[in-house]
Write an enzyme that holds these catalytic residues in place. Structure first.
Site, PDB file in Angstrom:
ATOM      1  N   ARG A   3      42.052  49.010  41.119  1.00 42.84           N
ATOM      2  CA  ARG A   3      41.051  48.608  40.434  1.00 42.84           C
ATOM      3  C   ARG A   3      39.785  49.698  40.313  1.00 42.84           C
ATOM      4  NH1 ARG A   3      38.137  43.312  41.853  1.00 42.84           N
ATOM      5  NH2 ARG A   3      36.605  44.045  40.008  1.00 42.84           N
ATOM      6  N   GLU A  43      39.977  37.051  30.641  1.00 41.67           N
ATOM      7  CA  GLU A  43      39.417  35.861  30.275  1.00 41.67           C
ATOM      8  C   GLU A  43      38.226  35.931  29.570  1.00 41.67           C
ATOM      9  OE1 GLU A  43      37.669  31.909  32.944  1.00 41.67           O
ATOM     10  OE2 GLU A  43      38.316  33.703  34.005  1.00 41.67           O
ATOM     11  N   LYS A  53      31.899  40.084  37.445  1.00 34.41           N
ATOM     12  CA  LYS A  53      31.341  39.411  36.149  1.00 34.41           C
ATOM     13  C   LYS A  53      30.217  38.602  36.324  1.00 34.41           C
ATOM     14  CE  LYS A  53      34.958  39.099  32.867  1.00 34.41           C
ATOM     15  NZ  LYS A  53      36.155  38.663  31.870  1.00 34.41           N
TER      16      LYS A  53
END
Length: 589
Positions: free
Chosen positions: A291, A64, A301
């Site tokens: 992850r 994104e 983020k």
């Protein structure tokens, strides 16, 4: 959270013993002729053996564009692009641009740059916005089939009705709204007739499902912020769970690789694709992997954006940030990041990786590739009293002892030198092998000198050290069998270039800052994460250095030239990493 290092899919170490672990894994690699496959590779090989997807392998990296990529994204990039390369497939770059409130062209450009810096090239660039019309049409088809409806409740009210994993949810009062009415409202939503938050489109699935994601999820919401590509063409935007799988299907993705938090989303991913797909054998399949979480940093983020907006760091590319551009500016190399990711591997287990393993990887790479140069970051003057005044000799310095083909360069030697302040001690302990009155040391690639005295200023600070050299001990000459235990580095005062040196360390002083709920991000910051030394000197040969060039400052650490050097008209060096891991000795309790 358990802290472990993943060496491969079958071996987990719950504590980090860096060099022993790395040596062990290397020995295993050298004794094995056949590469062991991780679980994702095993899935792909099984699919290929069964003839799925006509033997195609197609992946995608779908960020994104709402921030800069971090080291966790690098792991996904290496997997997505690496798998495609390994199996002669293709990997596309697709921007998940379904939320114009947070997205910007700046982030799109930075993502492209980071991927290419890591050494990868996409086959095609796509955007979720490329499929807005197809997604909108698909949503209308679901309404027509009675599988979606317009809900006029607030998002808070909808959340309250979801129930719990052991308690069914409550049907929305709009769940059985007439199909024609929902179609009309959805069209008017997109025309901008209603305010943000006043209506949503929800999939009509199962309010009693044990999977909470199936309890009539929101698939469209109203957003009136102009989109960075489509402007104000659209007033409704699809949610991630509605756009992601369908975009994979439109593009022909065979293996949709995601991190573990999306595992619970996979049934919904499959549900929408089953409603969308044609009567053929092709369908994308989602597989999840662990992850990357690193000690002494954050990967959120939102938190990284907070650090930037609150000026707790100097932008997204601050060398203390875990962003890819931050690591690049600090002096990390693409190969060191690849090496690190290969060491930790891909598994189904979440954990936290010690930052020391990443630092080991960059040391390993820079030791093999970086040029050795002389630099003094805390200078004190050394005067060789019996060396001829005005004389200069050019000494030969090896560029990299690890690489015989790297060659040599010359460094000027003169009567007055700068040495490190730590390399002189007035009253030295017994095992101190550097300069102290009456003791000899070798000046690297030049002569043996003997300390004869020193001078202090009015404040009692030592400002000059005096020594005499032995002209018969020049490097490469016979030394009459005389050896000394200490060797120190230096730069000629007459030829030295002034420089600023920035010493970077870990951004947070706690191992897992995300777990501390009581303190703010600012309170958790390591106060010693940046030290700026302005009165430094480097050898003359560095006048030709270019931004991002890597060097080993002998006996100090690995550094690179910061791009600020060009703008400020002076040499500015960032410490990438120290020669050895000294963090464990200085951890705050």
């Amino acid at each position: 959270m358990i802290k472990f290092i993943i060496i491969d899919d079958s071996q987990l170490n719950r504590t980090f013993v860096a060099l022993k672990t790395i040596r062990s894994s290397k020995m295993e690699e050298n004794t094995c002729n056949k590469k062991s496959l991780n679980f994702i590779e095993q899935i792909i090989e099984k699919d290929l053996a069964e003839g799925k997807n006509d033997g195609r392998v197609q992946t995608r990296f779908p960020p994104e564009p709402n921030g800069y990529l971090h080291i966790g994204h690098a792991k996904a990039i290496c997997l997505d692009f690496g798998i495609a390369k390994e199996y002669n497939g293709i990997c596309n770059l697709r921007f998940d641009d379904t939320n114009p409130i947070k997205e910007d062209v700046e982030y799109v450009d930075s993502i492209k740059e980071d991927i290419q810096w890591l050494g990868f090239q996409w086959e095609n660039i796509y955007y979720a916005s490329d499929y807005f019309q197809q997604l909108y049409d698909f949503a209308n088809s679901l309404i027509k089939k009675g599988l979606a409806y317009i809900d006029e409740q607030s998002s808070q009210k909808i959340a309250e009705q979801k129930g719990t994993p052991t308690q069914p949810g409550i049907d929305s009062p709009y769940r059985n709204r007439p199909i024609e009415e929902s179609l009309d409202l959805f069209e008017r939503m997109n025309k901008g007739e209603f305010e943000e938050g006043s209506m949503t489109l929800r999939a009509k699935i199962d309010m009693s499902s044990t999977n909470m994601h199936f309890r009539d999820p929101i698939i469209y919401r109203i957003i009136k912020t102009p989109h960075h590509r489509t402007g104000s063409q659209w007033q409704v935007y699809p949610m991630y769970d509605f756009a992601h799988g369908q975009s994979d299907y439109f593009e022909g993705v065979t293996h949709s690789l995601c991190t573990l938090e999306f595992e619970v989303h996979r049934p919904l991913y499959d549900y929408f694709i089953d409603l969308l797909k044609r009567d053929d054998d092709y369908r994308p399949r989602q597989t999840e992997f662990n992850r990357l979480n690193l000690t002494y940093t954050v990967m959120s983020k939102r938190k990284l954006l907070q650090l930037v907006k609150e000026n707790l760091v100097n932008g997204w590319d601050d060398p203390r940030m875990p962003t890819i551009c931050g690591f690049r500016r600090r002096g990390y190399t693409p190969s060191s990041i690849h090496s690190f990711i290969n060491k930790i591997g891909y598994t189904k287990y979440d954990g936290i990786i010690d930052m020391a393993l990443l630092e080991h990887s960059v040391r390993e790479d820079l030791n093999a590739t970086s040029r050795r140069v002389a630099a003094v970051i805390n200078p004190i003057k050394l005067i060789i009293t019996n060396y001829p005044e005005g004389q200069t000799e050019m000494m030969t310095s090896v560029n990299n002892p690890e690489d015989p083909e790297a060659g040599t360069h010359e460094i000027a030697f003169s009567r007055e030198l700068y040495i490190e302040r730590d390399d002189f001690m007035e009253d030295a302990p017994k095992k101190y092998f550097r300069l102290t009155p009456g003791q000899e040391v070798r000046l690297r690639c030049s002569y043996i000198v003997k300390c004869t005295g020193f001078e202090k200023n009015a404040d009692g600070e030592i400002v000059e050290v005096y020594a005499e050299y032995d002209p018969l001990t020049k490097s490469g000459m016979p030394e009459s069998g005389r050896k000394v235990k200490g060797t120190i580095h230096w730069v000629s005062v007459q030829h030295a270039l002034p420089a600023e040196v920035r010493l970077y360390d870990r951004l947070f002083y706690v191992e897992n800052p995300s777990e501390d709920k009581e303190k703010s991000l600012e309170e958790l910051l390591n106060p010693d994460s940046l030290k700026v030394l302005k009165n430094c000197f480097v050898e003359q040969d560095l006048a030709n250095a270019k931004p991002y060039d890597h060097f080993q400052f002998q006996r100090i650490g690995y550094f690179n030239l910061d791009p600020d050097s060009e703008a400020n008209g002076k040499l500015i060096f960032n410490r990438t990493v120290a020669l050895k891991d000294t963090w464990s000795k200085n951890i705050k309790s």
